[in-house]
Design a protein around this motif. Structure first.
Motif, PDB file in Angstrom:
ATOM      1  N   LEU A  38      -0.173  -3.117  -6.076  1.00  0.00           N
ATOM      2  CA  LEU A  38       0.273  -2.132  -5.091  1.00  0.00           C
ATOM      3  C   LEU A  38       0.663  -2.794  -3.777  1.00  0.00           C
ATOM      4  N   ALA A  39      -0.103  -3.816  -3.384  1.00  0.00           N
ATOM      5  CA  ALA A  39       0.225  -4.522  -2.145  1.00  0.00           C
ATOM      6  C   ALA A  39       1.509  -5.331  -2.298  1.00  0.00           C
ATOM      7  N   MET A  40       1.735  -5.882  -3.489  1.00  0.00           N
ATOM      8  CA  MET A  40       2.937  -6.679  -3.728  1.00  0.00           C
ATOM      9  C   MET A  40       4.205  -5.872  -3.481  1.00  0.00           C
ATOM     10  N   LYS A  41       4.194  -4.629  -3.904  1.00  0.00           N
ATOM     11  CA  LYS A  41       5.359  -3.766  -3.687  1.00  0.00           C
ATOM     12  C   LYS A  41       5.680  -3.640  -2.190  1.00  0.00           C
ATOM     13  N   GLU A  42       4.630  -3.475  -1.379  1.00  0.00           N
ATOM     14  CA  GLU A  42       4.833  -3.340   0.065  1.00  0.00           C
ATOM     15  C   GLU A  42       5.344  -4.647   0.670  1.00  0.00           C
ATOM     16  N   LEU A  43       4.848  -5.765   0.183  1.00  0.00           N
ATOM     17  CA  LEU A  43       5.300  -7.056   0.697  1.00  0.00           C
ATOM     18  C   LEU A  43       6.786  -7.269   0.447  1.00  0.00           C
ATOM     19  N   THR A  44       7.233  -6.922  -0.753  1.00  0.00           N
ATOM     20  CA  THR A  44       8.639  -7.129  -1.092  1.00  0.00           C
ATOM     21  C   THR A  44       9.561  -6.263  -0.232  1.00  0.00           C
ATOM     22  N   GLU A  45       9.052  -5.130   0.248  1.00  0.00           N
ATOM     23  CA  GLU A  45       9.878  -4.209   1.024  1.00  0.00           C
ATOM     24  C   GLU A  45       9.849  -4.473   2.528  1.00  0.00           C
TER      25      GLU A  45
END
Length: 268
Positions: free
Chosen positions: A191-198
């Motif tokens: 879930l955190a990875m998605k935010e990092l990519t954005e």
């Protein structure tokens, strides 16, 4: 003259962050033995005359204050900071905390605490930015496995993008090992990875297992006397004393490696 602001979120983020501040002070004390507040110090510190309550822009060092915002939903690490060797670097308003923690749950950190502490975090980041002549970038330090680090950490990352869209956001993310004892850490990481990519401009991923392996190899070389000329036994890569608390803790050596990574990319 450019400045950077460090935002430390969660237990891991604050422990790594405080090792970073300790190493920065050591390095500047070594090369700046005259005690002058120069451009290099200005990058991460304000020079405050505590008697007058004024900010000094040059001359002798009076009292250094870190350009930082420290966030954690448990009081443990932040409490140690306020009582430890680095306490003079931070004012109590720079520390934002709760008492119950995020329960290793990304959603609690991101949605629950994010909404509760949004205005307070924004206010402290704005105050830190107002003390900068030319804000160059934000350094966000957090972990991917814990609820506060992953959830609230990525919430803060999005806040930085919303409030300061023109300022670069460099994120140091510590990833959990495959044998992590937090059962929710894989979900938190995804879930955190998605935010990092954005929302991140640059991500420096750090693998926790790799840190364990590196520390193990260094300690083995130290015990067998094979460190050689590259790594001294009391160097800052493996010495964790003097950071959050005076007594070295188990994770200090691992945190030192990450802190040295940050220190090396911020040199100029």
């Amino acid at each position: 003259m450019t400045q950077s602001i460090v935002v430390q979120v969660g237990q891991c983020g604050n422990q790594v962050g405080c090792r970073f501040w300790d190493l920065v002070l050591r390095e500047h004390a070594h090369v700046n033995q005259m005690g002058v507040y120069d451009e290099a110090l200005s990058s991460f510190f304000r020079n405050v005359d505590q008697r007058r309550g004024a900010v000094s822009t040059g001359g002798r060092i009076t009292a250094l204050k870190a350009r930082a915002v420290l966030v954690d939903m448990e009081e443990g690490v932040l409490g140690e900071i306020l009582q430890g060797p680095l306490r003079s670097l931070f004012s109590s308003t720079q520390l934002i905390s709760d008492v119950s923690g995020s329960g290793n749950n990304w959603a609690v950190g991101h949605h629950t605490y994010g909404l509760v502490y949004r205005e307070q975090i924004v206010d402290q980041v704005r105050k830190a930015a107002e003390h900068c002549d030319c804000l160059q970038c934000f350094f966000l330090i957090h972990s991917m496995g814990g609820g506060t680090g992953s959830g609230l950490g990525t919430f803060v990352l999005k806040l930085l993008e919303d409030e300061f869209p023109e300022v670069c956001r460099i994120v140091t993310s510590v990833y959990p090992t495959a044998e992590d004892d937090v059962i929710t850490s894989p979900y938190n990481s995804v879930l955190a990875m998605k935010e990092l990519t954005e929302h991140a401009d640059c991500v420096l991923p750090v693998d926790n297992q790799s840190l364990v392996d590196i520390v193990g190899k260094i300690q083995h070389m130290s015990n067998t006397g094979k460190l050689g000329c590259a790594i001294k036994k009391d160097c800052t890569i493996i010495s964790g004393q003097g950071g959050v608390v005076k007594v070295e803790k188990p994770f200090d050596a691992m945190n030192n490696i990450v802190a040295n990574l940050l220190l090396n990319i911020t040199r100029y």
